[in-house]
Design an enzyme around this catalytic site. Structure first.
Site, short mmCIF file in Angstrom:
data_model
loop_
_atom_site.label_atom_id
_atom_site.label_comp_id
_atom_site.label_asym_id
_atom_site.label_seq_id
_atom_site.Cartn_x
_atom_site.Cartn_y
_atom_site.Cartn_z
N CYS A 164 0.83 -1.20 0.00
CA CYS A 164 0.00 0.00 0.00
C CYS A 164 0.87 1.25 0.00
O CYS A 164 0.58 2.21 -0.71
CB CYS A 164 -0.93 -0.01 1.21
N CYS B 227 -5.96 -2.51 7.36
CA CYS B 227 -7.11 -1.62 7.24
C CYS B 227 -8.36 -2.34 6.75
O CYS B 227 -9.46 -2.06 7.21
CB CYS B 227 -6.78 -0.46 6.31
#
Length: 360
Positions: free
Chosen positions: A98, A194
């Site tokens: 990410c 997340c």
């Protein structure tokens, strides 16, 4: 006045980052990056709550703010990779990818399109000069240092990134937040992946990966119990599978020491410090260097193969196919293929790679 775009999450770290940069005279723009939209255990969408907090912080700081939807890019470049590697038997680290693809990839491109000279985030890390180039260093607060998750970003990005929190402790950041009256000064730090949030890791994976009940074996082949699907587990894990213990055996818990994907078998050994959990060397692939490195060499440095681990002395032998053999001075527990191994010389982050497999 130099324009800088700050990646804001609604949390205390990115909020203080924006304030510090404004105090230094930057023209600050806050951007909320929407990567994942899912509900937590209470049925609420955490991204909506975080954006609400971010909006109020920006209003308090009197800076403009926007949101950018990168869900498509995240699912294609991060989440799909996570699922594919997990299905191959690895335990990938989506935060590393990410950072490279989203936070210091697509987000940086957006900032440049807005005419910004720099981007900033609330990461605990430092950028400083090394051999006349920008390099990545550990944060002053070693308990919060996040250089481990940043090793894989493009080294050219270091010229365009500012980490204002790198020289601060978390305690100091909270003190600043209280002093300037931020509404999120007491907000709890986000933890974990997340897209999983508060959900159970194994329960989450069941929604995306094939899983069939299989047997749990000892290394000698004795059936000790059952599991819910070999892809749902990782090395060193001690929960989520059943075992039966004979009366003559000790009460020490069982730990996963190996996985057989083809036969859908988990192998376990008893005791947290069981020798079967320890390995002394590994092969790392897909290396990414943040400083100039020799094409082929053997280097003595430090490394960590999981976040929060203390630096370990290693001998790093660079190979010609962007791989490296890593030999630890001391055997390491539960080295996990798919996780990142990151190399250091004291506080300087050299770069790192992905653990492919252990050698002994």
């Amino acid at each position: 006045m130099k324009k800088i775009v700050v990646g804001m999450s609604g949390g205390i770290d990115s909020s203080v980052t924006a304030w510090l940069l404004k105090q230094k005279g930057y023209q600050v723009i806050g951007i909320y990056i929407k990567c994942w939209n899912d509900k937590n255990l209470t049925g609420q969408c955490s991204s909506n709550t975080d954006f609400h907090d971010m909006r109020l912080v920006c209003q308090h700081l009197q800076i403009p703010y926007y949101t950018i939807d990168l869900e498509k890019e995240y699912k294609e470049q991060v989440f799909s990779h996570f699922l594919a590697k997990t299905q191959e038997g690895y335990t990938p680290n989506p935060d590393v990818l990410c950072n490279r693809a989203i936070k210091f990839g697509a987000f940086l491109q957006l900032a440049e399109n807005l005419g910004a000279e720099y981007i900033a985030t609330g990461h605990y890390a430092r950028i400083a000069e090394h051999d006349k180039q920008h390099a990545l260093f550990k944060a002053v607060d070693k308990n919060k240092d996040q250089s481990y998750f940043l090793y894989n970003i493009n080294r050219m990005v270091l010229d365009k990134v500012i980490f204002p929190l790198g020289c601060l402790t978390k305690i100091a950041v909270r003190e600043i937040a209280h002093k300037i009256g931020l509404l999120n000064a007491t907000k709890k730090d986000s933890t974990g992946i997340c897209f999983i949030g508060e959900k159970n890791y194994r329960t989450f994976l069941k929604n995306y990966l094939p899983h069939n009940q299989g047997e749990v074996h000892t290394l000698s082949g004795e059936v000790k119990g059952f599991h819910e699907g070999v892809l749902l587990y990782t090395l060193g894990q001690r929960h989520g599978f059943s075992t039966h213990t004979a009366p003559k055996e000790t009460s020490q818990p069982w730990y996963i020491v190996d996985k057989d994907l083809e036969r859908n078998i988990l192998y376990v050994a008893q005791g947290r410090d069981n020798q079967a959990l320890f390995k002394k060397s590994l092969l790392a692939k897909d290396l990414n260097w943040l400083i100039d490195m020799p094409v082929s060499a053997t280097i003595t440095c430090q490394a960590k193969c999981r976040y929060r681990q203390e630096d370990q002395a290693v001998s790093l032998s660079l190979l010609t196919d962007n791989t490296a053999k890593v030999i630890f001075k001391n055997p390491q527990r539960a080295i996990t293929p798919g996780q990142a191994i990151v190399f250091y010389q004291e506080n300087l982050c050299l770069g790192g790679g992905t653990i492919d497999y252990t050698l002994d």
